[in-house]
Design a protein around this motif. Structure first.
Motif, PDB file in Angstrom:
ATOM      1  N   LEU A   1      16.550  40.000  43.372  1.00 20.06           N
ATOM      2  CA  LEU A   1      15.468  39.019  43.363  1.00 20.06           C
ATOM      3  C   LEU A   1      15.109  38.563  44.770  1.00 20.06           C
ATOM      4  O   LEU A   1      14.057  37.953  44.976  1.00 20.06           O
ATOM      5  CB  LEU A   1      15.874  37.787  42.536  1.00 20.06           C
ATOM      6  N   THR A   2      15.993  38.814  45.732  1.00 21.12           N
ATOM      7  CA  THR A   2      15.792  38.341  47.096  1.00 21.12           C
ATOM      8  C   THR A   2      16.060  39.459  48.090  1.00 21.12           C
ATOM      9  O   THR A   2      16.623  40.504  47.761  1.00 21.12           O
ATOM     10  CB  THR A   2      16.757  37.176  47.422  1.00 21.12           C
TER      11      THR A   2
ATOM     12  N   ALA B   1      13.172  28.501  46.301  1.00 16.51           N
ATOM     13  CA  ALA B   1      11.980  29.276  45.944  1.00 16.51           C
ATOM     14  C   ALA B   1      12.033  29.725  44.489  1.00 16.51           C
ATOM     15  O   ALA B   1      11.015  29.731  43.790  1.00 16.51           O
ATOM     16  CB  ALA B   1      11.847  30.485  46.877  1.00 16.51           C
ATOM     17  N   MET B   2      13.228  30.106  44.007  1.00  9.56           N
ATOM     18  CA  MET B   2      13.374  30.463  42.601  1.00  9.56           C
ATOM     19  C   MET B   2      13.043  29.277  41.710  1.00  9.56           C
ATOM     20  O   MET B   2      12.384  29.416  40.676  1.00  9.56           O
ATOM     21  CB  MET B   2      14.799  30.956  42.333  1.00  9.56           C
ATOM     22  N   ASP B   3      13.482  28.076  42.118  1.00 12.56           N
ATOM     23  CA  ASP B   3      13.172  26.876  41.342  1.00 12.56           C
ATOM     24  C   ASP B   3      11.665  26.644  41.292  1.00 12.56           C
ATOM     25  O   ASP B   3      11.111  26.295  40.238  1.00 12.56           O
ATOM     26  CB  ASP B   3      13.867  25.657  41.955  1.00 12.56           C
ATOM     27  N   GLN B   4      10.995  26.836  42.418  1.00 13.78           N
ATOM     28  CA  GLN B   4       9.554  26.640  42.462  1.00 13.78           C
ATOM     29  C   GLN B   4       8.815  27.634  41.556  1.00 13.78           C
ATOM     30  O   GLN B   4       7.769  27.328  40.999  1.00 13.78           O
ATOM     31  CB  GLN B   4       9.047  26.786  43.902  1.00 13.78           C
ATOM     32  N   GLN B   5       9.395  28.830  41.410  1.00 15.15           N
ATOM     33  CA  GLN B   5       8.787  29.869  40.573  1.00 15.15           C
ATOM     34  C   GLN B   5       9.275  29.803  39.127  1.00 15.15           C
ATOM     35  O   GLN B   5       8.963  30.674  38.327  1.00 15.15           O
ATOM     36  CB  GLN B   5       9.107  31.243  41.160  1.00 15.15           C
ATOM     37  N   ALA B   6      10.024  28.732  38.793  1.00 16.25           N
ATOM     38  CA  ALA B   6      10.552  28.526  37.443  1.00 16.25           C
ATOM     39  C   ALA B   6      11.430  29.688  36.990  1.00 16.25           C
ATOM     40  O   ALA B   6      11.406  30.100  35.830  1.00 16.25           O
ATOM     41  CB  ALA B   6       9.419  28.303  36.441  1.00 16.25           C
ATOM     42  N   VAL B   7      12.222  30.233  37.923  1.00 17.97           N
ATOM     43  CA  VAL B   7      13.176  31.291  37.597  1.00 17.97           C
ATOM     44  C   VAL B   7      14.498  30.636  37.192  1.00 17.97           C
ATOM     45  O   VAL B   7      15.061  29.837  37.944  1.00 17.97           O
ATOM     46  CB  VAL B   7      13.395  32.221  38.806  1.00 17.97           C
TER      47      VAL B   7
END
Length: 333
Positions: free
Chosen positions: A132-133, A148-154
């Motif tokens: 993912l990164t 960034a994952m949190d912002q993308q709702a991952v």
């Protein structure tokens, strides 16, 4: 007969193989859907391969495990890959690190443990599409990637942090080796070469690399340690993906219990056609050898209800829950 259990969305892989390079297995290898097999009151006797188990949720894995046990108890034949005993990626990589086979360790994002070695990358535990990164060089980069994952709702629930193990050779080439295990037979499948650290397919291809790949298939140089890894993972059918470190040890990335089988040539494959043909032939021979082992015939009763019975059970359960709520609502407060 060999019954090959797979999820509905992934059945096309085995169908494609049987229609082309695996044509000799028509009538021998029969795909079965978990969605159907787990809702029948009987199962056909024969050998069974529980493939694709990492895509089963916990409840379906438990139901599949009960079917596995019923088939074994009835003497159906060889039954490969116990659905709840097979190690998934996280547990497998942790154990391989503890056993000294892998240098790299792995962490669940939800553990909130800080990696001991850098760089790292983040991926999903049950996903085969890769990282993912990018490679993350320290705690600040990891924190930014998780933000960034949190912002993308991952979701973080199945996200894992993997320590990266440098395995490029003196040429700067990364290699990914793929080897099958089919009921005790180790079958080298391919070597992929790439200039990028994340190797998902053929990246570099020339005559010298094709010869190198063919030599790997001939030598099967890691047979002993591959058998050890499969045994540790409690997997009897699947494909292991790994690299070779500069010190000669192997670094395991995953074991796929429903791996891609050799198909028709695609982009870049015509040069490797003979290698794909050879791998397909070895896999066909392995399945034919499994099919030749003694097995029971006929039908085996299972403890799984049929569709109509399952619907009736679900309806009765819903009615009971509604009745309990109504009783509680009428109780004096």
């Amino acid at each position: 007969m060999i019954h090959y259990l797979v999820t509905r969305d992934e059945r096309w892989l085995v169908d494609h193989f049987l229609a082309r390079r695996g044509r000799a297995l028509r009538g021998v290898l029969r795909p079965q859907l978990y969605e159907r097999a787990l809702n029948r009151r009987w199962a056909p006797a024969g050998h069974w391969v529980f493939a694709d188990v990492d895509r089963l949720g916990p409840r379906d894995a438990e139901r599949a495990a009960r079917l596995w046990q019923e088939l074994v108890a009835a003497g159906a034949g060889r039954v490969l890959n116990h659905p709840t005993r097979v190690l998934r990626r996280y547990e497998l990589l942790r154990r391989l690190h503890d056993a000294g086979i892998n240098r790299s360790d792995v962490y669940r994002v939800t553990e909130a443990r800080v990696p001991r070695r850098w760089p790292v990358f983040v991926r999903r535990e049950g996903d085969h599409r890769g990282a993912l990164t990018a490679l993350l060089r320290g705690p600040d980069e990891l924190a930014a990637a998780l933000a960034a994952m949190d912002q993308q709702a991952v979701s973080r629930d199945d996200a894992i942090i993997c320590e990266f193990c440098e395995s490029s050779d003196a040429r700067g080439i990364y290699t990914k080796y793929g080897t099958f295990l089919v009921a005790g037979r180790v079958i080298p499948r391919h070597v992929f070469f790439h200039q990028q650290w994340q190797v998902k397919g053929v990246g570099l291809l020339d005559d010298a690399l094709v010869r190198e790949e063919a030599a790997y298939l001939d030598a099967n140089p890691h047979d002993d340690v591959i058998r050890r890894v499969f045994a540790l993972a409690q997997i009897e059918y699947g494909r292991i993906d790994y690299s070779v470190r500069p010190d000669g040890g192997i670094e395991v990335w995953e074991i796929n219990t429903h791996p891609t089988l050799p198909m028709t040539p695609g982009p870049g494959d015509p040069v490797r056609s003979a290698i794909n043909d050879r791998a397909a032939r070895k896999l066909v021979e392995a399945f034919q050898a499994l099919n030749a082992e003694p097995s029971r015939t006929g039908r085996i009763p299972t403890g799984h209800p049929g569709r109509a019975q399952a619907l009736m059970q679900a309806t009765r359960g819903l009615a009971a829950r509604v009745a309990r709520k109504l009783r509680r609502a009428r109780e004096p407060r």
